[in-house]
Write a protein that holds these residues in place. Sequence first.
Motif, short mmCIF file in Angstrom:
data_model
loop_
_atom_site.label_atom_id
_atom_site.label_comp_id
_atom_site.label_asym_id
_atom_site.label_seq_id
_atom_site.Cartn_x
_atom_site.Cartn_y
_atom_site.Cartn_z
N ASP A 47 0.91 -1.25 0.12
CA ASP A 47 -0.05 0.01 -0.09
C ASP A 47 0.86 1.30 0.22
O ASP A 47 0.49 2.15 -0.80
CB ASP A 47 -0.93 -0.10 1.26
CG ASP A 47 -2.03 -1.06 1.20
OD1 ASP A 47 -2.34 -1.37 -0.03
OD2 ASP A 47 -2.54 -1.41 2.08
N GLN A 48 2.15 1.32 0.79
CA GLN A 48 2.78 2.57 0.72
C GLN A 48 3.75 2.61 -0.34
O GLN A 48 3.69 3.66 -0.80
CB GLN A 48 3.81 2.13 2.01
CG GLN A 48 3.17 2.29 3.29
CD GLN A 48 2.80 3.74 3.73
OE1 GLN A 48 3.35 4.69 3.16
NE2 GLN A 48 1.72 3.77 4.39
N ALA A 49 4.12 1.67 -1.14
CA ALA A 49 4.69 1.61 -2.33
C ALA A 49 3.87 2.09 -3.49
O ALA A 49 4.42 3.18 -4.17
CB ALA A 49 5.34 0.13 -2.69
N LEU A 50 2.72 1.81 -3.33
CA LEU A 50 1.73 2.13 -4.52
C LEU A 50 1.37 3.91 -4.07
O LEU A 50 1.28 4.49 -5.28
CB LEU A 50 0.49 1.42 -4.42
CG LEU A 50 0.58 -0.11 -4.93
CD1 LEU A 50 -0.72 -0.78 -4.67
CD2 LEU A 50 0.71 -0.04 -6.47
N SER A 51 0.95 3.87 -2.87
CA SER A 51 0.52 5.35 -2.79
C SER A 51 1.65 6.45 -2.87
O SER A 51 1.42 7.60 -3.17
CB SER A 51 0.09 5.63 -1.08
OG SER A 51 1.34 5.36 -0.26
N ARG A 52 3.09 6.04 -2.63
CA ARG A 52 4.31 6.84 -3.05
C ARG A 52 4.54 6.98 -4.25
O ARG A 52 5.62 7.49 -4.73
CB ARG A 52 5.33 6.51 -2.24
CG ARG A 52 5.08 6.58 -0.44
CD ARG A 52 6.02 5.79 0.42
NE ARG A 52 5.83 6.03 1.66
CZ ARG A 52 6.33 6.76 2.39
NH1 ARG A 52 7.52 7.50 1.93
NH2 ARG A 52 6.30 7.17 3.98
N LYS A 53 3.85 6.05 -5.35
CA LYS A 53 4.30 5.86 -6.67
C LYS A 53 5.68 5.19 -6.80
O LYS A 53 6.38 5.55 -7.54
CB LYS A 53 4.33 7.38 -7.36
CG LYS A 53 2.64 7.99 -7.23
CD LYS A 53 1.74 6.90 -8.02
CE LYS A 53 0.27 7.61 -8.32
NZ LYS A 53 -0.39 7.88 -7.21
N TRP A 54 6.16 4.58 -5.88
CA TRP A 54 7.34 3.82 -6.03
C TRP A 54 6.96 2.66 -6.88
O TRP A 54 7.95 2.54 -7.76
CB TRP A 54 8.02 3.06 -4.63
CG TRP A 54 8.31 4.17 -3.55
CD1 TRP A 54 8.35 5.56 -3.78
CD2 TRP A 54 8.63 3.61 -2.43
NE1 TRP A 54 8.94 6.18 -2.76
CE2 TRP A 54 9.07 4.99 -1.64
CE3 TRP A 54 8.68 2.75 -1.52
CZ2 TRP A 54 9.39 5.00 -0.40
CZ3 TRP A 54 9.22 2.43 -0.24
CH2 TRP A 54 9.61 4.04 0.34
N VAL A 55 5.93 2.09 -6.96
CA VAL A 55 5.53 1.05 -7.97
C VAL A 55 4.06 1.46 -8.39
O VAL A 55 3.39 2.10 -7.93
CB VAL A 55 5.51 -0.36 -7.45
CG1 VAL A 55 6.92 -0.76 -7.11
CG2 VAL A 55 4.44 -0.50 -6.36
N ILE A 77 8.35 -0.73 -11.46
CA ILE A 77 9.11 0.02 -10.48
C ILE A 77 9.41 1.27 -11.26
O ILE A 77 10.22 1.59 -12.04
CB ILE A 77 10.42 -0.71 -10.12
CG1 ILE A 77 10.14 -2.24 -9.60
CG2 ILE A 77 11.01 0.25 -8.88
CD1 ILE A 77 11.27 -3.02 -9.32
N GLU A 78 8.82 2.30 -10.69
CA GLU A 78 9.20 3.88 -11.26
C GLU A 78 10.71 4.09 -10.98
O GLU A 78 11.08 3.86 -9.83
CB GLU A 78 8.00 4.84 -10.62
CG GLU A 78 6.62 4.47 -11.02
CD GLU A 78 6.30 4.45 -12.30
OE1 GLU A 78 7.21 4.93 -13.38
OE2 GLU A 78 5.30 3.64 -12.80
N PRO A 79 10.90 5.37 -11.80
CA PRO A 79 12.26 5.83 -11.36
C PRO A 79 12.51 6.37 -9.72
O PRO A 79 13.63 6.01 -9.08
CB PRO A 79 12.44 7.13 -12.17
CG PRO A 79 11.56 6.66 -13.46
CD PRO A 79 10.55 5.75 -12.95
N LYS A 80 11.43 6.99 -9.35
CA LYS A 80 11.68 7.41 -7.85
C LYS A 80 11.39 6.16 -6.99
O LYS A 80 11.96 6.21 -5.78
CB LYS A 80 10.22 8.46 -7.67
CG LYS A 80 8.95 7.69 -7.81
CD LYS A 80 7.77 8.63 -7.39
CE LYS A 80 7.94 9.33 -5.96
NZ LYS A 80 6.78 10.42 -5.81
N GLY A 81 10.89 5.14 -7.40
CA GLY A 81 10.94 3.83 -6.57
C GLY A 81 12.31 3.29 -6.50
O GLY A 81 12.68 2.79 -5.56
#
Length: 234
Positions: free
Chosen positions: A189-197, A208-212
């Motif tokens: 949930d945290q990884a999705l909400s932070r747009k890491w993934v 996996i996004e660049p910020k992730g």
Amino acid sequence: MSYEPRLNIVGAALADSSRTRILCELMDGRAHTGKELASVAGIAPNTASEHLSKLRGADMIVAEKSGRCVYYRIASDEVAETLEQLSALSPTDHLYRGRNGECPPDLVARTCYNHIAGRLGVVLARRLVDQGWMSVEGTSARLTQSGGAHLKRIGILSDAASSLPVKCCLDWSERRHHFSGPFGVNLLDQALSRKWVTRPRNGRALYIEPKGLAAFELYFGISKDMLFRSFEVT
């Protein structure tokens, strides 16, 4: 009267490739309509209805009606965990491993029902243990004091969530454990909400996004090479 488990019922439910494709799609943790599942399985909607009825009869999925649509999902965490364990018994010779141990894109990061799996899930689990942030005991684990402090510091855990139960789930593609349970749900949930993934509309893959990539390296010491190239765990 026999008191043996009715494994034949589960076996019969899994004995058809269309049903297994449906179950694999539902392992993304989301609810899907019969039409969507028919498309994934490559079968006609009426044929999918028959398969879905058999899966419901085996208590592997449940149906929920919303308006005119009926949505299907995995029946419980226990069913999802069992399916992942059974997947780990299946052959993996069909998985492409490129030069230098490159991991297939869809297996770098994916969902295992409601938590992070694939290579990302396995590497995260290993890094948490190596850093002394997680202590593994058999098939369960617990967050250490230093681990709780670290995850609170980076905003992944709140005080109320610091004692979330952790389970070890055998990853079918990596044949190593990732972490599930309420802790794993919170992490996804945290990884999705932070747009890491981010996740696509269909399928279990996570992008996996660049910020992730930057966050996983900064907070967990996970380099890009650890995810996309050779990876060894001792």
